[in-house]
Design a protein around this motif. Structure first.
Motif, mmCIF file in Angstrom:
data_model
loop_
_atom_site.group_PDB
_atom_site.id
_atom_site.type_symbol
_atom_site.label_atom_id
_atom_site.label_comp_id
_atom_site.label_asym_id
_atom_site.label_seq_id
_atom_site.Cartn_x
_atom_site.Cartn_y
_atom_site.Cartn_z
ATOM 1 N N ASP A 288 -58.898 -110.207 40.846
ATOM 2 C CA ASP A 288 -59.797 -109.997 41.990
ATOM 3 C C ASP A 288 -61.265 -109.916 41.577
ATOM 4 O O ASP A 288 -62.132 -109.641 42.410
ATOM 5 N N GLY A 289 -61.554 -110.155 40.297
ATOM 6 C CA GLY A 289 -62.950 -110.135 39.842
ATOM 7 C C GLY A 289 -63.518 -108.742 39.647
ATOM 8 O O GLY A 289 -64.705 -108.598 39.345
ATOM 9 N N SER A 290 -62.687 -107.712 39.813
ATOM 10 C CA SER A 290 -63.227 -106.360 39.629
ATOM 11 C C SER A 290 -63.502 -106.104 38.149
ATOM 12 O O SER A 290 -62.864 -106.667 37.266
ATOM 13 N N ARG A 291 -64.480 -105.243 37.919
ATOM 14 C CA ARG A 291 -64.903 -104.994 36.545
ATOM 15 C C ARG A 291 -63.957 -104.041 35.820
ATOM 16 O O ARG A 291 -63.330 -103.182 36.441
ATOM 17 N N THR A 292 -63.912 -104.205 34.513
ATOM 18 C CA THR A 292 -63.080 -103.340 33.671
ATOM 19 C C THR A 292 -63.911 -102.836 32.494
ATOM 20 O O THR A 292 -64.903 -103.445 32.114
ATOM 21 N N ALA A 293 -63.470 -101.714 31.943
ATOM 22 C CA ALA A 293 -64.061 -101.213 30.701
ATOM 23 C C ALA A 293 -62.928 -100.906 29.732
ATOM 24 O O ALA A 293 -61.758 -100.814 30.126
ATOM 25 N N GLN A 294 -63.275 -100.761 28.467
ATOM 26 C CA GLN A 294 -62.283 -100.435 27.438
ATOM 27 C C GLN A 294 -62.955 -99.666 26.303
ATOM 28 O O GLN A 294 -64.133 -99.898 25.993
ATOM 29 N N TYR A 295 -62.190 -98.745 25.719
ATOM 30 C CA TYR A 295 -62.592 -98.070 24.475
ATOM 31 C C TYR A 295 -61.374 -98.051 23.567
ATOM 32 O O TYR A 295 -60.228 -97.984 24.052
ATOM 33 N N GLU A 296 -61.612 -98.119 22.255
ATOM 34 C CA GLU A 296 -60.493 -98.169 21.299
ATOM 35 C C GLU A 296 -60.813 -97.399 20.035
ATOM 36 O O GLU A 296 -61.917 -97.523 19.487
ATOM 37 N N HIS A 297 -59.825 -96.642 19.562
ATOM 38 C CA HIS A 297 -59.892 -96.049 18.223
ATOM 39 C C HIS A 297 -58.612 -96.350 17.456
ATOM 40 O O HIS A 297 -57.535 -96.525 18.048
ATOM 41 N N THR A 298 -58.743 -96.384 16.116
ATOM 42 C CA THR A 298 -57.597 -96.436 15.203
ATOM 43 C C THR A 298 -57.325 -95.013 14.717
ATOM 44 O O THR A 298 -58.255 -94.303 14.314
ATOM 45 N N LEU A 299 -56.057 -94.607 14.769
ATOM 46 C CA LEU A 299 -55.656 -93.225 14.487
ATOM 47 C C LEU A 299 -54.633 -93.151 13.360
ATOM 48 O O LEU A 299 -53.867 -94.088 13.149
ATOM 49 N N VAL A 300 -54.608 -91.989 12.682
ATOM 50 C CA VAL A 300 -53.467 -91.653 11.822
ATOM 51 C C VAL A 300 -52.943 -90.298 12.284
ATOM 52 O O VAL A 300 -53.721 -89.381 12.579
ATOM 53 N N VAL A 301 -51.609 -90.207 12.364
ATOM 54 C CA VAL A 301 -50.984 -88.959 12.796
ATOM 55 C C VAL A 301 -50.961 -87.992 11.608
ATOM 56 O O VAL A 301 -50.534 -88.355 10.515
ATOM 57 N N THR A 302 -51.442 -86.779 11.838
ATOM 58 C CA THR A 302 -51.454 -85.741 10.792
ATOM 59 C C THR A 302 -50.288 -84.775 11.013
ATOM 60 O O THR A 302 -49.513 -84.949 11.955
ATOM 61 N N SER A 303 -50.194 -83.731 10.170
ATOM 62 C CA SER A 303 -49.059 -82.800 10.279
ATOM 63 C C SER A 303 -49.065 -82.061 11.613
ATOM 64 O O SER A 303 -48.019 -81.689 12.129
ATOM 65 N N ASP A 304 -50.244 -81.861 12.189
ATOM 66 C CA ASP A 304 -50.282 -81.101 13.444
ATOM 67 C C ASP A 304 -51.071 -81.778 14.561
ATOM 68 O O ASP A 304 -51.391 -81.144 15.553
ATOM 69 N N GLY A 305 -51.419 -83.058 14.374
ATOM 70 C CA GLY A 305 -52.193 -83.716 15.428
ATOM 71 C C GLY A 305 -52.581 -85.109 15.006
ATOM 72 O O GLY A 305 -51.732 -85.925 14.650
ATOM 73 N N VAL A 306 -53.869 -85.378 15.015
ATOM 74 C CA VAL A 306 -54.319 -86.744 14.807
ATOM 75 C C VAL A 306 -55.683 -86.741 14.115
ATOM 76 O O VAL A 306 -56.497 -85.849 14.335
ATOM 77 N N GLU A 307 -55.883 -87.745 13.256
ATOM 78 C CA GLU A 307 -57.209 -87.982 12.681
ATOM 79 C C GLU A 307 -57.683 -89.330 13.219
ATOM 80 O O GLU A 307 -56.950 -90.323 13.157
ATOM 81 N N VAL A 308 -58.908 -89.361 13.743
ATOM 82 C CA VAL A 308 -59.448 -90.591 14.324
ATOM 83 C C VAL A 308 -60.191 -91.340 13.224
ATOM 84 O O VAL A 308 -61.288 -90.969 12.836
ATOM 85 N N LEU A 309 -59.573 -92.406 12.723
ATOM 86 C CA LEU A 309 -60.126 -93.104 11.554
ATOM 87 C C LEU A 309 -61.411 -93.850 11.888
ATOM 88 O O LEU A 309 -62.216 -94.120 11.008
ATOM 89 N N THR A 310 -61.578 -94.216 13.150
ATOM 90 C CA THR A 310 -62.802 -94.916 13.574
ATOM 91 C C THR A 310 -63.730 -93.980 14.363
ATOM 92 O O THR A 310 -64.628 -94.433 15.060
ATOM 93 N N GLY A 311 -63.491 -92.664 14.245
ATOM 94 C CA GLY A 311 -64.336 -91.696 14.952
ATOM 95 C C GLY A 311 -65.379 -91.109 14.018
ATOM 96 O O GLY A 311 -65.827 -91.773 13.096
ATOM 97 N N GLY A 312 -65.765 -89.880 14.270
ATOM 98 C CA GLY A 312 -66.725 -89.216 13.395
ATOM 99 C C GLY A 312 -68.159 -89.532 13.751
ATOM 100 O O GLY A 312 -68.423 -90.256 14.708
ATOM 101 N N PRO A 313 -69.101 -89.002 12.959
ATOM 102 C CA PRO A 313 -70.528 -89.034 13.312
ATOM 103 C C PRO A 313 -71.103 -90.433 13.541
ATOM 104 O O PRO A 313 -71.981 -90.601 14.379
ATOM 105 N N GLY A 314 -70.606 -91.465 12.826
ATOM 106 C CA GLY A 314 -71.192 -92.798 12.978
ATOM 107 C C GLY A 314 -70.615 -93.604 14.122
ATOM 108 O O GLY A 314 -70.949 -94.778 14.288
ATOM 109 N N ALA A 315 -69.755 -92.999 14.938
ATOM 110 C CA ALA A 315 -69.042 -93.761 15.963
ATOM 111 C C ALA A 315 -69.753 -93.717 17.312
ATOM 112 O O ALA A 315 -70.491 -92.774 17.609
ATOM 113 N N VAL A 316 -69.512 -94.729 18.138
ATOM 114 C CA VAL A 316 -70.043 -94.759 19.505
ATOM 115 C C VAL A 316 -69.432 -93.607 20.315
ATOM 116 O O VAL A 316 -70.117 -92.932 21.069
ATOM 117 N N SER A 317 -68.119 -93.437 20.155
ATOM 118 C CA SER A 317 -67.415 -92.349 20.840
ATOM 119 C C SER A 317 -66.824 -91.451 19.753
ATOM 120 O O SER A 317 -65.668 -91.591 19.371
#
Ligand code: MF3
Ligand code: CO
Ligand code: CO
Length: 324
Positions: A288-317
């Motif tokens: 229908d021509g409607s606009r879309t957005a997307q965000y993506e990170h690569t993750l590794v699962v840790t012992s109690d949660g998750v580490e965002v491999l593409t996150g941190g101070p230098g990231a957009v998000s």
């Protein structure tokens, strides 16, 4: 190039483009939509850069790869993730009215090489460029071309680098000039959707909790979740067998385990979630021509949660908006 007139013909009148066809059989409904530009020849990568198996042929050979990574592989993914995030941020800083998506491609191509890596999209299943650039109603896998961004466009830039044998995959949506409040809200809600999905990740949980969290948040804002493209396992190969739906799928019950690496990359729409493909067989747009957005990170699962491999101070998000 013909420009669209201010007043449009009635359905049965001749089209404004001069084709001689009825307006309803010609340009009706296409005004304001993205048109394909010219795609330049494939860029090359210098010989000192190691290449993934598909680089020369465009064919992705069969592989096997464990879902759970060794600490050694995770260490290398931490670095490819950090570099991917840095290139994405710098690519996003280029976004402004007038820049072509090809210019963004050239930047990402050269930045990957300067970092000692290979731009993963290049010739992956034959993809002709080094990054995906998806403008407005393009959902994903847009091919960089000669089209200049216009004031009010939103563009997703999806960077993946193959560095030291492992892929780091991350994307974000950027505004060209002044965008509408509606598009700004779309971008904000989509980024939030990604973080709600990421926060659902921990060992022992079924992978469909990620999609449940994303769908719940999108619905709250009356937005649609694209179903045809999903998050994926990632590591030595660009796309491995872990499937991360961005909507609730009761059948998707794989249990998340420590050491798994995968992406969360929701595509959210202001209108329909249904897509169709351009003739280039890559570019996916909303029907229908409607606009879309997307965000993506690569993750590794840790012992109690998750580490965002593409996150941190230098990231957009860099982290969830409610944590920063
Ligand atoms: N980076 C995209 C993803 O997030 C994949 C792009 S594949 C390409 O999965 F061939 F289009 F580059
Ligand atoms: Co991905
Ligand atoms: Co990606």
């Amino acid at each position: 190039m013909t420009t669209v007139p201010e007043t449009l013909p009635a359905a049965n009148e001749p089209c404004w483009c001069g084709s001689g066809r009825k307006y309803k059989r010609c340009h009706k409904g296409t005004e304001g939509r993205i048109a394909p530009g010219v795609v330049s020849p494939m860029r090359t990568v210098p010989t000192h850069i190691a290449k993934p198996p598909y680089a020369d042929t465009g064919i992705v050979p069969p592989y096997r790869e464990d879902r759970v990574k060794t600490p050694e592989v995770i260490g290398r993914m931490r670095e490819s993730g950090r570099v991917a995030a840095d290139i994405l941020r710098r690519a996003g800083e280029l976004v402004r009215p007038g820049i072509t998506t090809e210019e963004i491609d050239i930047f990402v191509h050269e930045a990957c090489i300067a970092a000692g890596g290979y731009p993963s999209p290049l010739n992956y299943h034959g993809f002709p460029k080094s990054v995906c650039t998806s403008v407005n109603e393009v959902i994903c896998h847009g091919i960089p071309d000669s089209r200049a961004l216009q004031d009010g466009d939103i563009v997703n830039i999806d960077v993946t680098i193959w560095l030291d044998g492992v892929h780091g995959d991350t994307n974000a949506t950027f505004a060209a000039g002044t965008i509408s409040d509606e598009d700004a809200e779309l971008m904000r809600v989509t980024e939030e959707c990604m973080w709600h999905g990421i926060e659902a990740v921990r060992p022992g949980v079924a992978i469909n909790e990620v999609g449940r969290a994303i769908e719940t948040h999108a619905k709250k804002h009356r937005m649609g979740v694209v179903r045809a493209f999903i998050g994926h396992g990632v590591g030595e190969n660009f796309h491995t067998d872990i499937q991360v739906m961005h909507y609730y799928d009761p059948r998707n019950t794989m249990v998340i385990r420590e050491g798994m690496t995968f992406t969360v990359e929701p595509m959210i729409s202001l209108g329909t979630w249904q897509h169709r493909m351009w003739d280039d067989e890559w570019t996916a747009v909303t029907t229908d021509g409607s606009r879309t957005a997307q965000y993506e990170h690569t993750l590794v699962v840790t012992s109690d949660g998750v580490e965002v491999l593409t996150g941190g101070p230098g990231a957009v998000s860099p982290s969830a908006p409610w944590l920063r």
